[in-house]
Design an enzyme around this catalytic site. Structure first.
Site, PDB file in Angstrom:
ATOM      1  NE  ARG A 148      60.837 180.869 -18.346  1.00 48.83           N
ATOM      2  CZ  ARG A 148      60.051 180.269 -17.689  1.00 48.83           C
ATOM      3  NH1 ARG A 148      59.162 180.529 -17.138  1.00 48.83           N
ATOM      4  NH2 ARG A 148      59.818 178.839 -17.960  1.00 48.83           N
TER       5      ARG A 148
ATOM      6  CD  GLU B  47      44.053 172.199 -14.196  1.00 50.50           C
ATOM      7  OE1 GLU B  47      44.553 173.290 -14.501  1.00 50.50           O
ATOM      8  OE2 GLU B  47      44.819 171.194 -14.221  1.00 50.50           O
TER       9      GLU B  47
ATOM     10  CG  HIS C  64      57.610 169.096 -11.831  1.00 48.92           C
ATOM     11  ND1 HIS C  64      56.737 168.453 -12.736  1.00 48.92           N
ATOM     12  CD2 HIS C  64      57.375 168.380 -10.601  1.00 48.92           C
ATOM     13  CE1 HIS C  64      55.783 167.947 -12.052  1.00 48.92           C
ATOM     14  NE2 HIS C  64      56.280 167.819 -10.718  1.00 48.92           N
TER      15      HIS C  64
END
Ligand code: MV4
Length: 503
Positions: free
Chosen positions: A292, A200, A235
Site C-alpha cells: 500500500r 525466526e 509497534h
C-alpha cells in the site's frame, strides 16, 4: 483513462490523495461515516457519499458499501489510502470484477505478501536475504524444539497471517518454547482465524529500514531509496527520516536491488514498501512487504522529488513509469513526525474531543498533512493520528533544527497531543547523533518522560532572575523624553527559549 476517483478513506490521507487528483484534473469522490459528516475530507471532495454508521466495521470496512458508492458516483477507480481496505485482496478483486480500477497491486500480490510464510518462500526463491528460520509452518511442539535447536536461541515465533507485531512471541529460553509457541498460535487464531506460525532467529536491537518501490504493469520496477523508521512505540512509528543515518552507499545500492527483486517476485505493480531489519553491522533481512501507500511516504516524496500518489494513478492507468532508476537521487534530508490526539504525560491516553485552536507551522521546508480544524470534534472511532509534520533541509542537522522550530510553532488547544513528546525526541542526544535503533524510546526514557517538577523549579528560578534583571534594567530603557517603551516581556522571552531547548 481515469477521470473520477473514489477515495475509500478518511482523515489526512483522504485529503492527501484528493490534492493529487485535483492537480491531475481528476474528480474526487469522498465517502464518509455518520461520525464524519463534518470531516475535512468531505469538504475537500467534489462529491461525498454516506457509507454507514460511525464504527469502521459498518462503514469504511464494508466492501459492499464502498462499491455501491463507487457505482452511484460513476467513479472509474478507487484509491484505498492506508489501513481500512488497502491491503484486502478480496476488495481489490471485487473492484476488478465490477470494472472499477483498484489503485494498488493485484489481489495475488496482496495475498502472497500478506501470508508471511509464503512471502518468505518467494523471497528465498528470489535470493532476497530473509531472517534465518523455518520455511514451512511449525507442525507441532516437537518440530518447534528441533528447529530452535538448529537456529539457536533467542528466537521469535511469528504468526504467518500477522504483521506489525501482532501474534509475535520472543523466546529466550528452552523452557519458554511450549508456552511461547502455543501463545503465538492462539493469539494468531483469535486475531486472524489462522494459527500458522513460523520461527525466526531473533535479531537483537535491530533497525527498521524500509525501501519504497514503484512498479508499473509493463515489468518496470524502481526503488526510491530507504526510510529509517526505528523510532517506534508499541509497534507504532513515531519519527521517520530519509536518508537513514546508518546507511552507506554500497549497502543502499544492494538493498535497493533486493527490494526491486522482492517486488518483481510477486509481479508487483503500484507503490509498495519492502521492510528490512538491519543489525549494527548492516546485515539486513527481509521482514515483510506493505502492499500500500504508507503513512510516511511524504519524506520520500520530498527527498526524491516524486509524487507517489500521481505515480500510483498513472500506473493504474496502464502508463509506464515516469522515472528510470538512474534518474533518481536523494536530495537533502527529510524527517516526519506523527502527531496523535493522545496525552504523552498520561501514558498516551487517547484524547478525543473538540479542537479549540490550531496554529499550523509554516515556512521554508515545512509540509503539514492534517485534517483537523478549529471547532472540529475528533471522533473516538478511528485512529488517533491527527496530522503529520514533514520537514526538509539540505542536511540532517538542519532538518532536526527545522523540526524543532516547526514543533515549537505548532499550537493545538482543546485536546491533548503528542507535540511536546516529539520535541523531546528531537532533543535526545542519541537522536541528534543518529545513533538509535528500535529500542530508542525504551533506552531514552529519562529524556522522554514528562517534565519533572525539578526542571520546572529551575525554570521558575530562571524566570524570576530574568524578571529581577528586567526591573533593574527598566530605567535604562526609558527614552530621553521619559515615555515608556513597549518591549516584549523577559518572562516570555525566557519561558519560550526554555520550551524549545529543554533544561
Ligand atoms: C523481529 C525482531 C527481531 N528479530 N524479527 C516487530 C514488528 C514486526 N513487523 C516484526 N518485528 C520484529 N521482528 C526478528 N527475527 C524485532 C522486531 C521488532 C521491531 C521491528 C521493527 C521495528 C520495531 C520493532 C520493535 C520491536 C520488535
Amino acid at each position: 483513462m481515469i477521470k473520477k476517483i473514489l477515495v475509500a478513506n478518511r482523515g489526512e490521507i483522504a485529503i492527501r490523495v484528493i490534492r493529487t487528483c485535483r492537480e491531475m484534473g481528476i474528480t474526487a469522490v469522498a465517502v464518509f461515516s455518520e461520525a464524519d459528516r463534518n470531516s475535512m475530507h468531505v469538504r475537500f471532495a467534489d462529491e461525498a457519499y454516506l457509507i454507514g454508521p460511525a464504527s469502521s466495521n459498518e462503514s469504511y470496512l464494508v466492501i459492499e458499501n464502498i462499491i455501491q458508492a463507487a457505482k452511484k458516483s460513476k467513479a472509474d477507480a478507487i484509491h484505498p489510502g492506508y489501513g481500512f481496505l488497502s491491503e484486502n485482496a478480496e476488495f481489490a478483486e471485487r473492484c476488478e470484477k465490477e470494472g472499477i480500477v483498484f489503485i494498488g497491486p493485484s489481489a495475488y500480490a496482496i495475498n502472497t505478501m500478506g501470508d508471511k510464510i509464503t512471502a518468505r518462500k518467494n523471497m528465498m526463491a528470489a535470493n532476497v536475504p530473509v531472517v534465518p528460520g523455518t520455511v514451512e509452518p511449525i507442525k507441532d511442539i516437537k518440530e518447534a524444539v528441533e528447529t530452535i535447536k538448529k537456529i539457536g536461541l533467542p528466537v521469535m515465533v511469528k504468526a504467518s497471517a500477522g504483521g506489525g507485531g501482532k501474534g509475535m512471541r520472543l523466546i529466550n529460553d528452552e523452557k519458554e518454547i511450549v508456552a511461547g509457541v502455543s501463545a503465538a498460535k492462539s493469539e494468531a487464531k483469535a486475531a486472524f482465524g489462522n494459527d500458522a506460525v513460523y520461527i525466526e532467529k531473533y535479531i537483537n536491537s535491530p533497525h527498521h529500514i524500509e525501501f519504497q518501490i514503484l512498479a508499473d504493469k509493463h515489468g518496470h520496477c524502481i526503488h526510491l531509496f530507504e526510510r529509517e523508521c526505528s523510532v517506534q512505540r508499541r509497534h507504532q512509528k513515531v519519527v521517520e527520516e530519509t536518508p537513514s543515518p546508518i546507511m552507506t552507499p554500497s549497502v543502499r545500492a544492494e538493498m535497493g536491488k533486493h527490494a526491486v527483486s522482492a517486488a518483481k517476485a510477486v509481479d508487483y505493480s503500484s507503490a509498495g514498501t519492502i521492510e528490512f531489519i538491519v543489525d549494527d553491522d548492516l546485515n539486513y533481512y527481509f521482514l515483510e512487504m506493505n502492499t500500500r501507500l504508507q503513512v510516511e511516504h511524504p519524506i520520500t516524496e520530498r527527498v526524491v522529488g516524486v509524487d507517489l500518489v500521481k505515480e500510483q494513478i498513472k500506473i493504474a492507468n496502464g502508463e509506464p513509469l515516469s522515472y528510470k532508476q538512474e534518474d533518481l537521487k536523494q536530495n537533502g534530508h527529510a524527517i516526519e513526525v506523527r502527531i496523535y490526539a493522545e496525552d504523552p504525560d498520561n501514558n498516551f491516553m487517547p484524547s478525543p474531543g473538540k479542537v479549540k485552536h490550531i496554529t499550523e507551522p509554516l515556512g521554508l521546508g515545512v509540509r503539514h498533512d492534517g485534517y483537523i480544524y478549529e471547532g472540529y470534534e475528533i471522533p473516538m472511532h478511528y485512529d488517533p493520528m491527527i496530522s503529520k509534520l514533514i520537514v526538509w533541509a539540505p542536511s540532517r542537522d538542519e532538518a532536526i533544527d527545522r523540526m524543532k522550530r516547526a514543533l515549537f510553532a505548532y499550537k493545538i488547544t482543546g485536546i491533548k497531543t503528542t507535540i511536546s513528546f516529539l520535541s523531546r525526541i528531537m532533543n535526545v542526544p542519541a537522536f541528534r547523533e543518529g545513533k538509535y535503533n528500535t529500542h530508542f524510546i525504551q533506552d531514552n526514557q529519562k529524556y522522554l518522560e514528562p517534565e519533572k517538577n525539578a526542571s520546572q523549579k529551575i525554570r521558575d528560578v530562571v524566570s524570576i532572575a530574568a524578571f529581577i534583571d528586567y526591573l533593574a534594567d527598566i530605567d535604562s530603557r526609558k527614552p530621553a523624553n521619559g515615555n515608556s517603551v513597549q518591549q516584549q516581556s523577559n518572562w516570555k522571552i525566557c519561558g519560550r527559549r526554555k520550551s524549545m531547548n529543554r533544561l
